[in-house]
Design an enzyme around this catalytic site. Structure first.
Site, PDB file in Angstrom:
ATOM      1  N   ASP A   8       0.985  -1.355   0.072  1.00 47.86           N
ATOM      2  CA  ASP A   8      -0.340  -0.184  -0.276  1.00 47.86           C
ATOM      3  C   ASP A   8       0.698   1.259  -0.266  1.00 47.86           C
ATOM      4  OD1 ASP A   8      -1.731   1.699  -0.111  1.00 47.86           O
ATOM      5  OD2 ASP A   8      -1.875   1.705   1.874  1.00 47.86           O
ATOM      6  N   GLU A  67      -1.329  -1.831  -4.962  1.00 48.12           N
ATOM      7  CA  GLU A  67      -2.668  -0.757  -5.216  1.00 48.12           C
ATOM      8  C   GLU A  67      -2.426   0.444  -6.314  1.00 48.12           C
ATOM      9  OE1 GLU A  67      -5.656   2.050  -3.007  1.00 48.12           O
ATOM     10  OE2 GLU A  67      -4.432   1.075  -1.382  1.00 48.12           O
ATOM     11  N   ASP A 139      -2.094   0.497   7.803  1.00 49.96           N
ATOM     12  CA  ASP A 139      -1.173   0.790   6.114  1.00 49.96           C
ATOM     13  C   ASP A 139      -1.105  -0.292   5.819  1.00 49.96           C
ATOM     14  OD1 ASP A 139      -1.471   3.308   5.267  1.00 49.96           O
ATOM     15  OD2 ASP A 139      -0.268   3.501   7.297  1.00 49.96           O
TER      16      ASP A 139
END
EC number: 3.1.21.10
Length: 173
Positions: A8, A67, A139
């Site tokens: 991420d 992502e 996260d």
């Protein structure tokens, strides 16, 4: 058996999550965050590259998933996020890992069942799916969600008998 590294990205905090997949089962191997200093952006990008490279050396993943960039209202933030993604992707390609990318909506749908899930819902479902004693940090949970999404997408492609190719889910190689 395969090991998947999910990332991420962020210019300040980049989450990572590593899972091992055997058959249809997923096992948690590790997760955490790469926190960059408040230095100039080029130095932060180097920290992300070095951090992801070290995680790759440590866990020896077979696949890498990240992502996708979303369009933020602030163009400067979107550019920095894109650069952080680039640093992580270069670390993966340097290690000859196949790279797949997923939108936030795809990730939330795979983990929670709805693309409009809240961060707390993602954290809770990651904890349940991987049978963790506590919910991971936001996260890290998002990064584990990326890895879980990649696993589920890969399983779906296998179930289709190879009719869909890797481009279907944004893979680079």
């Amino acid at each position: 058996m395969s090991i998947i590294l999910g990332v991420d990205p962020g210019s300040r905090i980049t989450g990572y999550g590593v899972i091992q997949c055997i058959g249809r089962h997923q096992t948690y191997l590790g997760s955490g965050c790469i926190r960059t200093a408040s230095d100039d952006l080029p130095y932060r990008l180097k920290q992300i590259f070095d951090g992801v490279s070290e995680i790759i050396r440590q866990y020896q993943p077979d696949e890498f998933a990240i992502e996708r960039v979303f369009m933020a209202k602030n163009a400067d933030s979107a550019l920095k996020l894109g650069q952080a993604r680039g640093a992580a992707i270069v670390a993966a390609t340097n290690a000859d890992l196949p790279v797949a990318e997923y939108s936030a909506t795809q990730i939330k749908s795979a983990v929670v069942g709805t693309g409009k899930a809240q961060k707390s819902q993602v954290q809770h479902m990651v904890q349940q799916i991987l049978k963790l004693p506590a919910a991971p940090q936001a996260d890290a949970a998002d990064a584990l969600g990326v890895a879980i999404c990649h696993f589920h997408t890969s399983q779906s492609l296998i179930a289709l008998g190879g009719r869909a190719n890797a481009r279907t889910y944004g893979r680079y190689r």
